[in-house]
Design a protein around this motif. Structure first.
Motif, PDB file in Angstrom:
ATOM      1  N   GLU A  17      51.658  -5.962 -31.193  1.00 11.90           N
ATOM      2  CA  GLU A  17      52.184  -6.782 -30.100  1.00 11.90           C
ATOM      3  C   GLU A  17      51.133  -7.754 -29.581  1.00 11.90           C
ATOM      4  O   GLU A  17      51.429  -8.927 -29.311  1.00 11.90           O
ATOM      5  N   MET A  18      49.902  -7.279 -29.449  1.00 10.22           N
ATOM      6  CA  MET A  18      48.831  -8.140 -28.950  1.00 10.22           C
ATOM      7  C   MET A  18      48.511  -9.250 -29.951  1.00 10.22           C
ATOM      8  O   MET A  18      48.258 -10.405 -29.565  1.00 10.22           O
ATOM      9  N   HIS A  21      51.226 -11.847 -29.613  1.00  8.97           N
ATOM     10  CA  HIS A  21      51.159 -12.495 -28.297  1.00  8.97           C
ATOM     11  C   HIS A  21      50.057 -13.550 -28.264  1.00  8.97           C
ATOM     12  O   HIS A  21      50.226 -14.618 -27.648  1.00  8.97           O
ATOM     13  N   TYR A  22      48.941 -13.268 -28.928  1.00  6.21           N
ATOM     14  CA  TYR A  22      47.807 -14.186 -28.867  1.00  6.21           C
ATOM     15  C   TYR A  22      47.759 -15.182 -30.023  1.00  6.21           C
ATOM     16  O   TYR A  22      46.789 -15.916 -30.163  1.00  6.21           O
ATOM     17  N   ALA A 259      43.143  -9.234 -29.959  1.00  5.01           N
ATOM     18  CA  ALA A 259      43.689 -10.329 -29.160  1.00  5.01           C
ATOM     19  C   ALA A 259      42.730 -11.509 -29.084  1.00  5.01           C
ATOM     20  O   ALA A 259      43.119 -12.669 -29.299  1.00  5.01           O
ATOM     21  N   LYS A 263      43.128 -15.187 -30.752  1.00  2.62           N
ATOM     22  CA  LYS A 263      43.216 -16.318 -29.817  1.00  2.62           C
ATOM     23  C   LYS A 263      42.201 -17.406 -30.183  1.00  2.62           C
ATOM     24  O   LYS A 263      42.530 -18.603 -30.186  1.00  2.62           O
ATOM     25  N   THR A 354      44.482 -15.299 -21.300  1.00  8.96           N
ATOM     26  CA  THR A 354      45.842 -15.585 -21.728  1.00  8.96           C
ATOM     27  C   THR A 354      45.812 -16.326 -23.057  1.00  8.96           C
ATOM     28  O   THR A 354      44.773 -16.876 -23.443  1.00  8.96           O
ATOM     29  N   PRO A 355      46.938 -16.384 -23.784  1.00  7.12           N
ATOM     30  CA  PRO A 355      46.933 -17.084 -25.074  1.00  7.12           C
ATOM     31  C   PRO A 355      46.720 -18.590 -24.963  1.00  7.12           C
ATOM     32  O   PRO A 355      46.178 -19.205 -25.877  1.00  7.12           O
ATOM     33  N   GLU A 397      51.322 -13.380 -17.863  1.00  5.80           N
ATOM     34  CA  GLU A 397      52.503 -12.887 -18.569  1.00  5.80           C
ATOM     35  C   GLU A 397      52.235 -11.481 -19.087  1.00  5.80           C
ATOM     36  O   GLU A 397      51.083 -11.033 -19.167  1.00  5.80           O
ATOM     37  N   LEU A 399      51.399  -8.652 -21.458  1.00  7.15           N
ATOM     38  CA  LEU A 399      50.433  -8.524 -22.545  1.00  7.15           C
ATOM     39  C   LEU A 399      49.160  -9.352 -22.316  1.00  7.15           C
ATOM     40  O   LEU A 399      48.213  -9.253 -23.103  1.00  7.15           O
ATOM     41  N   ASP A 400      49.113 -10.159 -21.247  1.00  9.71           N
ATOM     42  CA  ASP A 400      47.848 -10.806 -20.910  1.00  9.71           C
ATOM     43  C   ASP A 400      46.828  -9.745 -20.516  1.00  9.71           C
ATOM     44  O   ASP A 400      47.187  -8.637 -20.093  1.00  9.71           O
TER      45      ASP A 400
END
Length: 409
Positions: A17-18, A21-22, A259, A263, A354-355, A397, A399-400
């Motif tokens: 998930e991470m 998300h990133y 993450a 990113k 954050t992404p 958001e 998962l941040d």
């Protein structure tokens, strides 16, 4: 222009998930068998099914590792497992062994990536795998940028994947027997004890009766221990070589590593395709914020010298920042529910990661501790594995992450 795929490790569902998300385009992961990360949590069949559904809902991909080097008795269950993977629509499998390759071909129409464990370093071997039906070859880490360009030119109709970041093995693409010999834990079955990272006293025989220490001091030597790969300074050169997928190592690493590394490379890749690429020093600082050994660019510029080895300590990891919390719910009016990873106190100066944006500084407000029974109480201290709610004038958001600077890396 076809954009390169950014491929991230996923040791469990949270890491998957991470990664997405990133900014990862795809993840690689292992099921409960046939993969080379026995120490990772890995994915049950039910988890694999849900993961593929989740990834496809985001327009992302999932590759499953079948990169074990098996013996006869380990092959019996493989055909049914391959059929299962095809039935849940995984996007491909990663295979190292020719026998496993054959079983996948005979029992499915799955897309096959040839693992880095197959040690492909030349265009003829890549062409041979293509002729046998492989869709992609993950090149060995022991290959230069010039060789990658030649492979791309001579075998244009196969996908090429290369490693861009993470731990490296002192052996040829991980095909090592040190761990098995010294501990009975087989690296080729996913159970490496990283014996190469241990402290040794190494001597080179000069002539009978005389010995010369090799890279050794009072603390011994770590000559077998490689530095970690980091290619952020040359990511544009790798992209211009014409590869199709950029792979980050680290299924055993934590969510902060996954993450933040994703990113950072996501930002660099996107800047390249935007046409205004130039290296940014902040990228190195962000990669240094995660757990890592000293960095090297590996074999991309040719055979690395002694400076590519880690002569410090087998546990000589460093990082400038520490993950302290993850956003698990957003309930409006700037209210957030956090899962606490490390002890926090009201008033601490922290950073939100954050992404989409550079890390932003915040001061932690008073928290509301949420008990397992639903009881809530105001607190100024939160301990690991607790859940708190905060009100913060900051756009975050689910998962941040929230991190703190570490005084000593």
């Amino acid at each position: 222009m076809k954009k390169v795929e950014l491929l991230a490790p996923a040791g469990n569902i949270e890491k998957m998930e991470m990664a997405f998300h990133y900014g990862a385009d795809a993840v690689f992961l292992g099921g409960k068998a046939f993969n080379l990360r026995a120490g990772s949590n890995n994915f049950s069949d039910e988890e694999l099914t849900k993961t593929v559904e989740y990834a496809h809902s985001l327009g992302k991909k999932v590759y499953v590792t079948l990169n074990v080097i098996p013996h006869n008795e380990e092959l019996e269950d493989l055909p049914e497992y391959v059929k299962f993977l095809e039935s849940i629509h995984v996007d491909g499998v990663i295979v190292a062994d020719l026998g496993v390759f054959q079983i996948v071909k005979e029992n499915s129409n799955l897309s096959i990536s040839v693992s880095t464990q197959a040690s492909n370093t030349n265009w003829v071997s890549v062409k041979a795998w293509r002729d046998m039906g492989a869709r992609r070859v993950v090149l060995a880490r022991e290959i230069s940028l010039e060789n990658i360009k030649e492979i791309r030119a001579k075998v244009p109709d196969i996908e090429i994947e290369v490693f861009i970041h993470g731990a490296m093995c002192m052996s040829i693409s991980g095909r090592c027997l040190l761990s098995n010999y010294m501990t009975g834990r087989d690296a080729n079955r996913g159970d490496c004890a990283q014996s190469c990272r241990w402290r040794y006293s190494v001597v080179e025989e000069k002539r009978p009766g005389e010995y010369m220490p090799v890279f050794e001091d009072d603390h011994g030597t770590f000559i077998f221990s490689s530095k970690d790969l980091c290619t952020i300074r040359m990511i544009d050169d790798i992209l211009e070589a014409g590869v199709d997928s950029l792979k980050i190592e680290g299924r055993m690493k934590g969510i902060y590593y996954v993450a933040n590394v994703v990113k950072t490379y996501r930002e660099a890749i996107d800047k390249y395709y935007a046409g205004n690429y130039s290296f940014e020093e902040k990228w190195i600082k962000e990669l240094e914020s995660t757990s890592h050994r000293l960095y090297t660019e590996g074999f991309y510029h040719g055979r690395p010298g002694a400076e590519a080895q880690n002569y410090n300590d087998r546990n000589s990891y460093s990082q400038t920042h520490q993950l302290v919390a993850k956003v698990i719910d957003k309930i409006g009016d700037n209210q957030y529910v956090l899962a606490i990873r490390n002890r926090l106190e009201t008033g601490e100066e922290l950073e939100v990661v954050t992404p989409k944006y550079d890390p932003r500084k915040i001061k932690l407000p008073v928290m509301t501790l949420i008990g397992k029974n639903g009881h809530e109480e105001e607190t100024t201290v939160a301990n690991p594995n607790s859940t708190v709610r905060i009100t913060l004038d900051e756009n975050m958001e689910v998962l941040d992450m929230i991190r703190r600077y570490k005084e000593e890396s």
